[in-house]
Motif scaffolding. Structure first.
Motif, PDB file in Angstrom:
ATOM      1  N   GLN A  71      35.025  -3.490 -24.706  1.00 43.74           N
ATOM      2  CA  GLN A  71      36.021  -2.634 -24.055  1.00 43.74           C
ATOM      3  C   GLN A  71      35.731  -1.423 -23.154  1.00 43.74           C
ATOM      4  OE1 GLN A  71      38.254  -0.672 -27.298  1.00 43.74           O
ATOM      5  NE2 GLN A  71      39.939   0.091 -25.772  1.00 43.74           N
ATOM      6  N   LEU A  72      34.695  -0.831 -23.552  1.00 39.40           N
ATOM      7  CA  LEU A  72      34.152   0.208 -22.481  1.00 39.40           C
ATOM      8  C   LEU A  72      33.617  -0.391 -21.260  1.00 39.40           C
ATOM      9  CD1 LEU A  72      31.673   2.064 -25.395  1.00 39.40           C
ATOM     10  CD2 LEU A  72      33.911   2.875 -24.323  1.00 39.40           C
ATOM     11  N   LEU A  73      32.969  -1.627 -21.211  1.00 33.68           N
ATOM     12  CA  LEU A  73      32.647  -2.284 -19.926  1.00 33.68           C
ATOM     13  C   LEU A  73      33.599  -2.781 -19.189  1.00 33.68           C
ATOM     14  CD1 LEU A  73      29.366  -4.378 -21.696  1.00 33.68           C
ATOM     15  CD2 LEU A  73      29.552  -2.113 -20.556  1.00 33.68           C
ATOM     16  N   THR A  74      34.832  -3.134 -19.885  1.00 33.50           N
ATOM     17  CA  THR A  74      35.548  -3.608 -18.933  1.00 33.50           C
ATOM     18  C   THR A  74      36.838  -2.396 -18.566  1.00 33.50           C
ATOM     19  OG1 THR A  74      37.176  -4.110 -21.006  1.00 33.50           O
ATOM     20  CG2 THR A  74      35.917  -5.915 -20.162  1.00 33.50           C
ATOM     21  N   ALA A  75      36.843  -1.353 -19.299  1.00 38.13           N
ATOM     22  CA  ALA A  75      37.348  -0.124 -18.602  1.00 38.13           C
ATOM     23  C   ALA A  75      36.887   0.397 -17.497  1.00 38.13           C
ATOM     24  CB  ALA A  75      37.730   0.763 -19.943  1.00 38.13           C
ATOM     25  N   GLU A  76      35.460   0.523 -17.688  1.00 39.50           N
ATOM     26  CA  GLU A  76      34.961   1.205 -16.448  1.00 39.50           C
ATOM     27  C   GLU A  76      33.611   0.794 -16.042  1.00 39.50           C
ATOM     28  OE1 GLU A  76      33.713   3.308 -13.710  1.00 39.50           O
ATOM     29  OE2 GLU A  76      35.324   4.258 -14.450  1.00 39.50           O
ATOM     30  N   PRO A  77      33.224   0.317 -14.843  1.00 39.63           N
ATOM     31  CA  PRO A  77      31.925  -0.531 -14.350  1.00 39.63           C
ATOM     32  C   PRO A  77      30.790   0.634 -14.763  1.00 39.63           C
ATOM     33  CG  PRO A  77      33.559  -0.069 -12.785  1.00 39.63           C
ATOM     34  CD  PRO A  77      34.368   0.260 -13.908  1.00 39.63           C
ATOM     35  N   ARG A  78      31.187   1.921 -14.582  1.00 41.50           N
ATOM     36  CA  ARG A  78      29.975   2.788 -14.782  1.00 41.50           C
ATOM     37  C   ARG A  78      29.679   3.280 -15.918  1.00 41.50           C
ATOM     38  NH1 ARG A  78      31.913   6.073  -9.483  1.00 41.50           N
ATOM     39  NH2 ARG A  78      33.630   5.716 -10.901  1.00 41.50           N
ATOM     40  N   ASN A  79      30.301   2.601 -16.984  1.00 38.14           N
ATOM     41  CA  ASN A  79      30.079   3.145 -18.368  1.00 38.14           C
ATOM     42  C   ASN A  79      28.691   3.189 -18.738  1.00 38.14           C
ATOM     43  OD1 ASN A  79      30.118   3.112 -21.611  1.00 38.14           O
ATOM     44  ND2 ASN A  79      32.150   3.878 -20.876  1.00 38.14           N
ATOM     45  N   ALA A  80      28.159   4.125 -19.500  1.00 35.19           N
ATOM     46  CA  ALA A  80      26.636   4.426 -19.969  1.00 35.19           C
ATOM     47  C   ALA A  80      26.211   3.149 -20.701  1.00 35.19           C
ATOM     48  CB  ALA A  80      26.565   5.589 -20.642  1.00 35.19           C
ATOM     49  N   ALA A  81      27.385   2.404 -21.450  1.00 30.52           N
ATOM     50  CA  ALA A  81      27.290   1.161 -22.313  1.00 30.52           C
ATOM     51  C   ALA A  81      26.490   0.129 -21.604  1.00 30.52           C
ATOM     52  CB  ALA A  81      28.519   0.613 -22.765  1.00 30.52           C
ATOM     53  N   ARG A  82      26.505   0.015 -20.230  1.00 33.93           N
ATOM     54  CA  ARG A  82      25.797  -0.784 -19.454  1.00 33.93           C
ATOM     55  C   ARG A  82      24.390  -0.600 -19.464  1.00 33.93           C
ATOM     56  NH1 ARG A  82      29.262  -3.917 -16.817  1.00 33.93           N
ATOM     57  NH2 ARG A  82      31.417  -2.999 -16.382  1.00 33.93           N
ATOM     58  N   LEU A  83      23.922   0.781 -19.802  1.00 33.03           N
ATOM     59  CA  LEU A  83      22.465   0.779 -19.882  1.00 33.03           C
ATOM     60  C   LEU A  83      21.924   0.893 -21.355  1.00 33.03           C
ATOM     61  CD1 LEU A  83      22.287   4.213 -17.543  1.00 33.03           C
ATOM     62  CD2 LEU A  83      21.854   1.733 -16.850  1.00 33.03           C
ATOM     63  N   LEU A  84      22.936   0.943 -22.222  1.00 35.15           N
ATOM     64  CA  LEU A  84      22.608   0.967 -23.714  1.00 35.15           C
ATOM     65  C   LEU A  84      22.758  -0.419 -24.269  1.00 35.15           C
ATOM     66  CD1 LEU A  84      24.266   4.403 -24.892  1.00 35.15           C
ATOM     67  CD2 LEU A  84      21.890   3.866 -24.429  1.00 35.15           C
ATOM     68  N   LEU A  85      23.620  -1.104 -23.930  1.00 37.07           N
ATOM     69  CA  LEU A  85      23.973  -2.681 -24.500  1.00 37.07           C
ATOM     70  C   LEU A  85      24.088  -3.332 -23.331  1.00 37.07           C
ATOM     71  CD1 LEU A  85      26.178  -2.135 -27.579  1.00 37.07           C
ATOM     72  CD2 LEU A  85      23.873  -2.637 -27.506  1.00 37.07           C
ATOM     73  N   PRO A  86      22.757  -3.711 -22.557  1.00 36.29           N
ATOM     74  CA  PRO A  86      23.122  -4.649 -21.501  1.00 36.29           C
ATOM     75  C   PRO A  86      23.463  -5.971 -21.988  1.00 36.29           C
ATOM     76  CG  PRO A  86      20.652  -4.071 -21.948  1.00 36.29           C
ATOM     77  CD  PRO A  86      21.446  -3.454 -23.040  1.00 36.29           C
ATOM     78  N   ASN A  87      23.954  -6.601 -20.874  1.00 38.42           N
ATOM     79  CA  ASN A  87      24.584  -7.962 -21.003  1.00 38.42           C
ATOM     80  C   ASN A  87      23.957  -8.922 -22.149  1.00 38.42           C
ATOM     81  OD1 ASN A  87      25.535 -10.731 -20.491  1.00 38.42           O
ATOM     82  ND2 ASN A  87      25.558 -10.459 -18.481  1.00 38.42           N
ATOM     83  N   ARG A  97      15.889  -5.716 -18.010  1.00 38.38           N
ATOM     84  CA  ARG A  97      15.518  -5.671 -16.799  1.00 38.38           C
ATOM     85  C   ARG A  97      16.874  -5.246 -15.707  1.00 38.38           C
ATOM     86  NH1 ARG A  97      13.283 -10.805 -16.352  1.00 38.38           N
ATOM     87  NH2 ARG A  97      11.490  -9.866 -17.030  1.00 38.38           N
ATOM     88  N   HIS A  98      17.900  -5.934 -16.367  1.00 39.00           N
ATOM     89  CA  HIS A  98      19.320  -6.205 -15.653  1.00 39.00           C
ATOM     90  C   HIS A  98      19.624  -4.476 -15.856  1.00 39.00           C
ATOM     91  CE1 HIS A  98      23.145  -6.931 -14.196  1.00 39.00           C
ATOM     92  NE2 HIS A  98      23.856  -6.436 -15.409  1.00 39.00           N
TER      93      HIS A  98
END
Length: 123
Positions: A71-87, A97-98
Motif C-alpha cells: 500500500q505504501l509503495l503504490t500510494a507514493e513512488p518515493r516512499n522510504a519503504a522502497r529502500l527498507l523493503l525492496p522489491n 542492489r535495486h
C-alpha cells in the motif's frame, strides 16, 4: 534467586544480571568513557521535492508488515519503504542492489538531500 537474561556482548550487562540475581554488584570498568555524540550530515527528503512527509515516510523496518508495504509503495513512488523493503520479486542480492540504485537516484535528482553541515539530530 532471580534468573535474569545475560548479554554476553558487554560486561555491564553481565554485572546487571548478577545484581538482579542477588550477587554483589560493582562497576569496575576503567575503559568506559561514557556516551560519545558526534554530529553527522543527515540525509532527508528535500522540502521542494516532497510536500507531504507523511506520504513518503513509513514505520521502522521491524514494524513494517510486508502486506502494508504494498500500500505504501503504490500510494507514493518515493516512499522510504522502497529502500527498507525492496522489491520482493527479485533475488535477495538484486533487491538490495535495486534499493542502492534507488537511493543513488533519489540523491541525484534531489528527492533526498544531504545536509551541508554536520548536526546532532533529536529523534
Amino acid at each position: 534467586m532471580l534468573n535474569a537474561p545475560v548479554c554476553h556482548h558487554h560486561d555491564l550487562c553481565s554485572a546487571e544480571a548478577d545484581a538482579l540475581a542477588g550477587n554483589e554488584f560493582m562497576f569496575n570498568t576503567p575503559d568506559l568513557q561514557g556516551l560519545t555524540l558526534a554530529p553527522f550530515r543527515g540525509v532527508r527528503y528535500c522540502p521542494t521535492a516532497v510536500s507531504d512527509l507523511g506520504a513518503v515516510t513509513c514505520p521502522p523496518l521491524d514494524l513494517l508488515e510486508i502486506g502494508a508495504s504494498a500500500q505504501l509503495l503504490t500510494a507514493e513512488p518515493r516512499n522510504a519503504a522502497r529502500l527498507l523493503l525492496p522489491n520482493n520479486e527479485l533475488a535477495a542480492a538484486d533487491r538490495y542492489r535495486h534499493a542502492a540504485l534507488t537511493l543513488r537516484r533519489w540523491l541525484a535528482d534531489q528527492t533526498l538531500i544531504t545536509d551541508t553541515e554536520p548536526t546532532l539530530y533529536v529523534y
